[in-house]
Design a protein around this motif. Structure first.
Motif, PDB file in Angstrom:
ATOM      1  N   ALA A   6      44.505  37.518  42.297  1.00 44.15           N
ATOM      2  CA  ALA A   6      44.934  38.009  43.606  1.00 44.15           C
ATOM      3  C   ALA A   6      46.209  38.846  43.577  1.00 44.15           C
ATOM      4  CB  ALA A   6      45.117  36.826  44.565  1.00 44.15           C
ATOM      5  N   HIS A   7      46.790  39.066  42.399  1.00 39.36           N
ATOM      6  CA  HIS A   7      48.044  39.838  42.363  1.00 39.36           C
ATOM      7  C   HIS A   7      48.298  40.290  40.931  1.00 39.36           C
ATOM      8  CE1 HIS A   7      52.129  40.443  44.400  1.00 39.36           C
ATOM      9  NE2 HIS A   7      52.344  40.837  43.157  1.00 39.36           N
ATOM     10  N   GLN A   8      48.084  41.576  40.673  1.00 33.68           N
ATOM     11  CA  GLN A   8      48.369  42.129  39.347  1.00 33.68           C
ATOM     12  C   GLN A   8      48.710  43.609  39.475  1.00 33.68           C
ATOM     13  OE1 GLN A   8      44.830  44.594  39.068  1.00 33.68           O
ATOM     14  NE2 GLN A   8      46.314  44.433  37.428  1.00 33.68           N
ATOM     15  N   HIS A   9      49.234  44.174  38.386  1.00 31.60           N
ATOM     16  CA  HIS A   9      49.716  45.557  38.393  1.00 31.60           C
ATOM     17  C   HIS A   9      49.206  46.308  37.157  1.00 31.60           C
ATOM     18  CE1 HIS A   9      52.707  44.154  41.336  1.00 31.60           C
ATOM     19  NE2 HIS A   9      53.012  43.187  40.491  1.00 31.60           N
ATOM     20  N   PHE A  10      49.086  47.630  37.308  1.00 36.27           N
ATOM     21  CA  PHE A  10      48.916  48.552  36.181  1.00 36.27           C
ATOM     22  C   PHE A  10      49.945  49.663  36.339  1.00 36.27           C
ATOM     23  CE2 PHE A  10      44.258  47.360  36.770  1.00 36.27           C
ATOM     24  CZ  PHE A  10      44.243  46.459  35.724  1.00 36.27           C
ATOM     25  N   TRP A  11      50.366  50.227  35.208  1.00 40.16           N
ATOM     26  CA  TRP A  11      51.174  51.448  35.274  1.00 40.16           C
ATOM     27  C   TRP A  11      51.053  52.254  33.989  1.00 40.16           C
ATOM     28  CZ3 TRP A  11      54.323  46.966  36.740  1.00 40.16           C
ATOM     29  CH2 TRP A  11      54.902  46.286  35.660  1.00 40.16           C
ATOM     30  N   ASP A  12      51.225  53.556  34.149  1.00 41.78           N
ATOM     31  CA  ASP A  12      51.214  54.513  33.043  1.00 41.78           C
ATOM     32  C   ASP A  12      52.516  55.297  33.140  1.00 41.78           C
ATOM     33  OD1 ASP A  12      50.909  56.572  31.248  1.00 41.78           O
ATOM     34  OD2 ASP A  12      48.845  57.037  31.818  1.00 41.78           O
ATOM     35  N   LEU A  13      53.494  54.884  32.366  1.00 43.84           N
ATOM     36  CA  LEU A  13      54.831  55.480  32.468  1.00 43.84           C
ATOM     37  C   LEU A  13      54.888  56.866  31.847  1.00 43.84           C
ATOM     38  CD1 LEU A  13      57.012  52.330  31.713  1.00 43.84           C
ATOM     39  CD2 LEU A  13      56.160  53.178  33.906  1.00 43.84           C
ATOM     40  N   ASP A  14      53.874  57.231  31.070  1.00 47.40           N
ATOM     41  CA  ASP A  14      53.825  58.589  30.531  1.00 47.40           C
ATOM     42  C   ASP A  14      53.403  59.591  31.604  1.00 47.40           C
ATOM     43  OD1 ASP A  14      54.500  57.729  27.939  1.00 47.40           O
ATOM     44  OD2 ASP A  14      52.398  57.263  27.495  1.00 47.40           O
ATOM     45  N   ALA A  15      52.662  59.114  32.595  1.00 39.75           N
ATOM     46  CA  ALA A  15      52.097  60.017  33.598  1.00 39.75           C
ATOM     47  C   ALA A  15      52.758  59.905  34.965  1.00 39.75           C
ATOM     48  CB  ALA A  15      50.596  59.736  33.747  1.00 39.75           C
ATOM     49  N   ASN A  16      53.373  58.762  35.269  1.00 34.97           N
ATOM     50  CA  ASN A  16      53.829  58.498  36.633  1.00 34.97           C
ATOM     51  C   ASN A  16      55.276  58.010  36.654  1.00 34.97           C
ATOM     52  OD1 ASN A  16      51.145  59.014  37.590  1.00 34.97           O
ATOM     53  ND2 ASN A  16      50.582  56.960  36.899  1.00 34.97           N
ATOM     54  N   ALA A  49      43.674  38.481  29.691  1.00 44.02           N
ATOM     55  CA  ALA A  49      42.871  37.539  30.481  1.00 44.02           C
ATOM     56  C   ALA A  49      41.542  37.193  29.807  1.00 44.02           C
ATOM     57  CB  ALA A  49      42.601  38.135  31.861  1.00 44.02           C
ATOM     58  N   SER A  50      41.405  37.486  28.521  1.00 44.13           N
ATOM     59  CA  SER A  50      40.094  37.404  27.866  1.00 44.13           C
ATOM     60  C   SER A  50      39.518  35.995  27.807  1.00 44.13           C
ATOM     61  CB  SER A  50      40.181  37.984  26.452  1.00 44.13           C
ATOM     62  OG  SER A  50      41.104  37.238  25.662  1.00 44.13           O
ATOM     63  N   ALA A  51      40.341  34.975  27.940  1.00 41.89           N
ATOM     64  CA  ALA A  51      39.847  33.596  27.878  1.00 41.89           C
ATOM     65  C   ALA A  51      39.173  33.162  29.177  1.00 41.89           C
ATOM     66  CB  ALA A  51      40.996  32.640  27.543  1.00 41.89           C
ATOM     67  N   PHE A  52      39.224  34.007  30.206  1.00 39.87           N
ATOM     68  CA  PHE A  52      38.723  33.628  31.527  1.00 39.87           C
ATOM     69  C   PHE A  52      37.645  34.603  31.989  1.00 39.87           C
ATOM     70  CE2 PHE A  52      42.987  32.139  30.922  1.00 39.87           C
ATOM     71  CZ  PHE A  52      42.917  30.821  31.329  1.00 39.87           C
ATOM     72  N   GLU A  53      36.807  34.129  32.899  1.00 36.51           N
ATOM     73  CA  GLU A  53      35.737  34.971  33.435  1.00 36.51           C
ATOM     74  C   GLU A  53      36.302  35.778  34.600  1.00 36.51           C
ATOM     75  OE1 GLU A  53      31.181  34.738  35.214  1.00 36.51           O
ATOM     76  OE2 GLU A  53      32.220  32.892  34.656  1.00 36.51           O
ATOM     77  N   LEU A  54      36.970  36.858  34.266  1.00 36.00           N
ATOM     78  CA  LEU A  54      37.610  37.709  35.258  1.00 36.00           C
ATOM     79  C   LEU A  54      36.559  38.599  35.914  1.00 36.00           C
ATOM     80  CD1 LEU A  54      40.449  38.646  36.369  1.00 36.00           C
ATOM     81  CD2 LEU A  54      40.300  40.476  34.681  1.00 36.00           C
ATOM     82  N   VAL A  55      36.345  38.414  37.205  1.00 34.41           N
ATOM     83  CA  VAL A  55      35.318  39.185  37.905  1.00 34.41           C
ATOM     84  C   VAL A  55      35.915  40.177  38.902  1.00 34.41           C
ATOM     85  CG1 VAL A  55      33.600  37.384  37.607  1.00 34.41           C
ATOM     86  CG2 VAL A  55      34.977  37.409  39.690  1.00 34.41           C
ATOM     87  N   GLY A  56      37.233  40.190  39.055  1.00 30.38           N
ATOM     88  CA  GLY A  56      37.860  41.137  39.969  1.00 30.38           C
ATOM     89  C   GLY A  56      39.351  40.926  40.028  1.00 30.38           C
ATOM     90  N   SER A  57      40.033  41.895  40.647  1.00 30.90           N
ATOM     91  CA  SER A  57      41.488  41.777  40.772  1.00 30.90           C
ATOM     92  C   SER A  57      41.981  42.556  41.982  1.00 30.90           C
ATOM     93  CB  SER A  57      42.188  42.283  39.504  1.00 30.90           C
ATOM     94  OG  SER A  57      42.153  43.694  39.433  1.00 30.90           O
ATOM     95  N   VAL A  58      43.166  42.168  42.433  1.00 32.62           N
ATOM     96  CA  VAL A  58      43.850  42.847  43.535  1.00 32.62           C
ATOM     97  C   VAL A  58      45.078  43.529  42.947  1.00 32.62           C
ATOM     98  CG1 VAL A  58      44.948  42.591  45.776  1.00 32.62           C
ATOM     99  CG2 VAL A  58      43.052  41.063  45.138  1.00 32.62           C
ATOM    100  N   PHE A  59      45.056  44.855  42.930  1.00 35.89           N
ATOM    101  CA  PHE A  59      46.207  45.636  42.461  1.00 35.89           C
ATOM    102  C   PHE A  59      47.241  45.693  43.575  1.00 35.89           C
ATOM    103  CE2 PHE A  59      48.622  49.530  42.338  1.00 35.89           C
ATOM    104  CZ  PHE A  59      48.886  49.778  40.997  1.00 35.89           C
ATOM    105  N   ILE A  60      48.469  45.331  43.248  1.00 35.27           N
ATOM    106  CA  ILE A  60      49.570  45.385  44.207  1.00 35.27           C
ATOM    107  C   ILE A  60      50.487  46.546  43.844  1.00 35.27           C
ATOM    108  CG2 ILE A  60      51.452  44.099  45.289  1.00 35.27           C
ATOM    109  CD1 ILE A  60      48.689  42.849  45.741  1.00 35.27           C
ATOM    110  N   GLU A  61      50.902  47.294  44.843  1.00 34.27           N
ATOM    111  CA  GLU A  61      51.752  48.471  44.612  1.00 34.27           C
ATOM    112  C   GLU A  61      52.899  48.128  43.669  1.00 34.27           C
ATOM    113  OE1 GLU A  61      54.998  49.249  45.827  1.00 34.27           O
ATOM    114  OE2 GLU A  61      55.375  47.262  46.688  1.00 34.27           O
TER     115      GLU A  61
END
Length: 303
Positions: A6-16, A49-61
């Motif tokens: 329910a709460h995770q982030h991604f970022w690309d510091l080379d591009a953004n 998260a490979s040990a878990f059955e991750l079926v979705g996520s909520v990206f937070i700003e």
């Protein structure tokens, strides 16, 4: 256990441009965060998260460049098409800015944006709270923007210390059609008995409002290991106060990677609720996030 994070982030510091990761360091509750100053993308997250059955996520700003709140939405849209994650997004918006109406309208028309996060101004300590202060939840300018959320089909992710949760309750009562989601368990940083008693009281006040839910996450402490012994009672108290149906487990990765790996945090969550009925565990790890953030599950319906 099927998981929607329910709460995770991604970022690309080379591009953004993310000022807090690119410029002078800011004050941070976990202390030094240099380890976060690297790209973190779906491949990294899936490995964590490979040990878990991750079926979705909520990206937070991610506190993206504040002059370009729509830029992050475009970047996440491209990421979703390429990687299949995240499922949905909570976007950046500044409710007290002059562009609030146009930004919220744009977010409302974006199919995968479910809400926004705007961190209201917060006092450093409970005794310093000034209700109605500029930038706070009681600020008329903030509330003008907040009033537009329901009109655009958007929820509100609230990150604020627990001593502002009575203001959150007032906000929820004034706008009962807007879903509010407290981030990071209300930030119970003071682990003294007095501090935790005050935190519980604040959560109870917020939980009186049916349109407030809470994410159990962000429980790390500076220079201390993440353990069930340190966090288990907080987790169980939160569930008791809000009820199973309004709680969600979340990783806050990669940020909480500063205090523990993904396995430690999610296995800790599981240990804390292992005595609950299976349907309650599934609600905490999957179903509540699917329902509150309106995520289409593999079964083809919002849960």
């Amino acid at each position: 256990m099927r998981v929607i994070d329910a709460h995770q982030h991604f970022w690309d510091l080379d591009a953004n441009y993310l000022p807090w990761l690119a410029d002078k360091p800011v004050s941070f509750r976990y202390g030094n965060y240099d380890a976060l100053k690297r790209n973190y993308l779906p491949g990294d997250y899936r490995r964590d998260a490979s040990a878990f059955e991750l079926v979705g996520s909520v990206f937070i700003e991610t506190e993206w460049n504040p002059v370009d709140p729509l830029g992050e939405v475009a970047w996440v849209e491209a990421l979703r098409k390429k990687e299949g994650l995240p499922s949905v997004m909570v976007a950046q918006a500044w409710l007290d800015r002059d562009d609030a109406a146009s930004v919220l309208e744009a977010h409302g028309h974006t199919g995968f944006v479910r809400g926004i996060r705007h961190k209201p101004k917060a006092a450093a300590r409970p005794e310093e709270v000034v209700r109605g202060a500029p930038g706070s939840m009681g600020d008329p300018a903030f509330r003008r923007g907040f009033a537009m959320l329901a009109l655009n089909g958007l929820s509100f992710d609230l990150q604020t210390p627990w001593w502002h949760l009575s203001e959150a309750a007032d906000l929820a009562a004034a706008f009962p059609d807007t879903q509010i989601i407290i981030n990071h368990t209300g930030l119970p940083s003071d682990r003294s008995s007095e501090g935790l008693n005050a935190w519980r009281g604040a959560l109870k006040r917020a939980a009186e409002c049916p349109n407030i839910a809470i994410k159990i996450s962000g429980l790390g402490q500076k220079d201390r290991a993440w353990t069930v012994e340190a966090n288990g009672q907080i987790i169980r108290d939160t569930i008791e106060i809000f009820g199973v149906a309004r709680c969600m487990f979340a990783s806050n990765f990669p940020v909480d990677g500063l205090v523990a790996d993904f396995d430690t945090i999610f296995n800790g969550f599981m240990a804390c609720v292992s005595d609950l009925p299976e349907r309650d565990q599934q609600a905490l790890f999957h179903d509540n996030a699917a329902r509150i953030y309106r995520i289409q599950t593999q079964e083809g319906a919002e849960r």
